[in-house]
Enzyme design. Sequence first.
Site, PDB file in Angstrom:
ATOM      1  N   GLU A 427      59.270  28.551  34.925  1.00 53.05           N
ATOM      2  CA  GLU A 427      58.639  29.379  33.030  1.00 53.05           C
ATOM      3  C   GLU A 427      57.496  29.847  33.659  1.00 53.05           C
ATOM      4  O   GLU A 427      55.632  29.932  33.255  1.00 53.05           O
ATOM      5  CB  GLU A 427      58.549  27.780  32.439  1.00 53.05           C
ATOM      6  CG  GLU A 427      59.243  26.937  32.486  1.00 53.05           C
ATOM      7  CD  GLU A 427      58.761  26.167  31.078  1.00 53.05           C
ATOM      8  OE1 GLU A 427      57.802  25.878  30.839  1.00 53.05           O
ATOM      9  OE2 GLU A 427      59.606  25.703  31.090  1.00 53.05           O
ATOM     10  N   GLU A 503      66.852  24.225  32.402  1.00 54.94           N
ATOM     11  CA  GLU A 503      66.357  23.054  32.374  1.00 54.94           C
ATOM     12  C   GLU A 503      66.473  22.826  30.732  1.00 54.94           C
ATOM     13  O   GLU A 503      66.292  23.715  30.016  1.00 54.94           O
ATOM     14  CB  GLU A 503      64.392  23.373  32.368  1.00 54.94           C
ATOM     15  CG  GLU A 503      63.783  22.227  32.588  1.00 54.94           C
ATOM     16  CD  GLU A 503      62.449  22.435  32.888  1.00 54.94           C
ATOM     17  OE1 GLU A 503      62.451  23.244  33.669  1.00 54.94           O
ATOM     18  OE2 GLU A 503      61.700  21.399  31.757  1.00 54.94           O
TER      19      GLU A 503
HETATM   20  C1  GAL Z   1      58.886  22.130  31.310  1.00 53.43           C
HETATM   21  C2  GAL Z   1      58.539  22.651  32.147  1.00 53.43           C
HETATM   22  C3  GAL Z   1      58.332  21.285  33.472  1.00 53.43           C
HETATM   23  C4  GAL Z   1      58.064  20.345  32.342  1.00 53.43           C
HETATM   24  C5  GAL Z   1      58.907  20.034  31.194  1.00 53.43           C
HETATM   25  C6  GAL Z   1      58.490  18.765  29.828  1.00 53.43           C
HETATM   26  O1  GAL Z   1      58.956  22.838  30.073  1.00 53.43           O
HETATM   27  O2  GAL Z   1      59.013  23.649  33.498  1.00 53.43           O
HETATM   28  O3  GAL Z   1      57.402  21.455  34.490  1.00 53.43           O
HETATM   29  O4  GAL Z   1      56.209  20.432  31.869  1.00 53.43           O
HETATM   30  O5  GAL Z   1      58.971  21.110  30.208  1.00 53.43           O
HETATM   31  O6  GAL Z   1      59.387  19.110  29.009  1.00 53.43           O
END
Ligand code: GAL
Length: 813
Positions: A427, A503
């Site tokens: 991100e 993710e």
């Molecule tokens: C994502 C990020 C992670 C964590 C997660 C929490 O956007 O890549 O590091 O912050 O959100 O939901």
Amino acid sequence: MNCIRTCALLLYTLILPVISIAQVREVKELKTNWKFQKGPEKSAYQIDFNDSDWETVQVPHDWAIYGPFDKEIDKQTVAIIQNGEEKASEKTGRTGALPYIGEAWYRTHFDIPKLHKNQKVLLLFEGAMSEPKIFLNGEKVGEWGYGYSYFYFDITDELLSNQENTLAVHLQNRGLSSRWYPGAGLYRNVSLIIKNQESIEQWGSFITTPKISSEKASVNIKTKTHGENNSLLTTIYNSKGKEITSIASKGLNTEEFEQELFIPTPQLWSPENPYLYTAHTQLFKEEQLLDEIKTKFGIREIKYEAHKGFSLNGEVRKFKGICLHHDLGPLGAAINKSALRRQLQILKDMGVNAVRSSHNMPSLEQLELCDEMGLMFLAESFDEWAVAKVDSGYHRFFEEYAEKDIVNLVRATRNHPCIVMWSSGNEVPDQWGKEGVKRAQFLQDVFHREDPTRPVTVGMDQVKATMESGFGALLDIPGLNYRVHLYEEAYETFPQGFILGSETASTVSSRGIYKFPVEKAMMKKYDDSQSSSYDLEYCSWSNLPDDDFVLQDDKPWVIGEFVWTGFDYLGEPTPYDQAWPSRSSYFGICDLAGLPKDRYFLYKSRWNTEEETLHILPHWNWEGREGETTPVFVYTSYDSAELFVNGKSMGIQKKHEQTPQNRYRLMWMDVKYQPGTLKVIAFNENGEEAAVKEIHTAGAAQQILLETDRSSLRANGEDLAFVTVSLVDKHGNPCPTATNALSFTVQGKGSFRAVCNGDATSLELFHLPNMKLFSGKLVVLVQSSHEEGEMKLIVEGEGLQKASIRLTSTKKH
Ligand code: GAL
């Protein structure tokens, strides 16, 4: 350096005799006798500096995990843009509210035997948090930026051989340097490598298996060395230590070797059969052994193909993955192999087949374990490139260090068969704009140059922007973080022909805590700063597990997912980053102590196809809720089940496709609570009873129950047993709401190491031997000493009968 050329003059005529001079390579781990002090002490690098009143510590060490938790430590008034915030607000606990900010020194002394003039010594750090500056005998030998990188220096010139050497390391953690708890200190191993000047280069071997069939596999080994006109003998052993094949090569005016060996009827590496071979590589000058290394490797083929997806050894499969931050809960960032092994085993039992090291370089121990245990690995590097997420983040180092950091990551880890993909970023705000596209290309090219065998991904959250800019199109693997609504469009737009859920989910819950009414909710907050374990709560940017399951199941071009996260971690207490006390995450499928939350069984019911899953929630101790609607969910590998409350049927539920939840969970929404027994009978596809499970309303707590993950430890001063402590009533029913304060003593050949109850709002310290149960449970870590023998953990609590458990430790293991 000469260009790579094959030197495979097969020297079958010249079978090199192994006449080894003493020991050609010695690796000395610097674990004990470190002195530590927080503060900027300017003269601590000097040899005659008096550190006698400093604390004595063992490395790996995390100076901040001992607390105390303090709201003021990481209080920030910021808008977290990545979370879609536009207005700044006061945040606490983002980095764990532990005292990691500041400067500190580590000092140690070591002796080196008299060096020959043809020897050299490397000093290797597997990570140092952060901005390490390293001094030997008063001289600076080097420095690094990123706290997660592995790096080494040649310290031969600064060494005093045959006498005491003084090593001093200065570290500095700035505020606003991380989005989670980074840990602090020499949290990974430090070692000395004493070898010949003419030797195998550090991380100089690269083993690949380019051609594989059931009859034979070719093994290609490139080895970089120092010194010309030497010869290289490589012997391959199977996992039982039996020699399979060998090859000897002569390097004429070259320092680089390329050898090709063949292994008949190879055993392929996979999650189901994590088979490892060992390559023993020896460097000779004529008949004299100059250096030798042993490298474990696996034979496996990975492919990523348009519209077909990912395949391992010819078999298409999806990543059933989880993301992990590097901290080990109550141990902080200090690396510990038995804690890592337990973590991976818990996840593997759930059916996980892949791990993502978010958002940085994994520990070498974690990779070794994934090789051995059969877990595929997505090795990540950065959370920031040149554009900041946090004021003092990696962007400060990007220009100078990004390439060096990737080079070290790849060279140090590329022989691990578990790694199936690299990630150059998570991100990164550089997703916007032309410069970011160039950076994505540059980083991917560095990965390709260092390792042409594995693809590169980036976890993208700005999917629309990356569709327009070309950022997403240039990646080997387009990784989407969340954004389930954009998967179709991204698949159509990007040229790769597949999408990775790099993710997913970010569902929030607290173990054993249930909230009413039971409903889907975004960024839901409660007065006790806990989230509901009905698993229906998520963040403004994220979603529920079931939404990902639909994509995984229905779209062949989705190659898998990495759930955020496998275990809770210190810091990032969303949705409570504006509420104190809250200092660790709620995202984990397991809590900070490694105890499974209910969600564990939701994933297990889909991912672990070997074992049956039948799990009921919530617990059934709801004094005061008699007659009130208290929905019951069942997570099961079966398709349908019937629920009974005190013998009365609540009807049969069957999975169906009306909503994602209905498809993956069995839900009885109208159950009225009355104490007693919840019983569920699951049916197989023929409608026959296949499994039964009951839970009961517990009476008064009567007994402390102790269950250890292992009863025999290694007497190495580091090994750990994880003992789960819970309370049960007189019938042995677990007491799910117990919060009793307990205390712990370890007698014998071991010690109390830490304790954790998984409560994200607890300010009790992990290293003190007292803690309250959270939702009826906690976990105590007992550590072995260097002496063999017995140890006993004793657990006491007011009004409860004392309980104890015996463990043993031995040198053999
Ligand atoms: C994502 C990020 C992670 C964590 C997660 C929490 O956007 O890549 O590091 O912050 O959100 O939901």
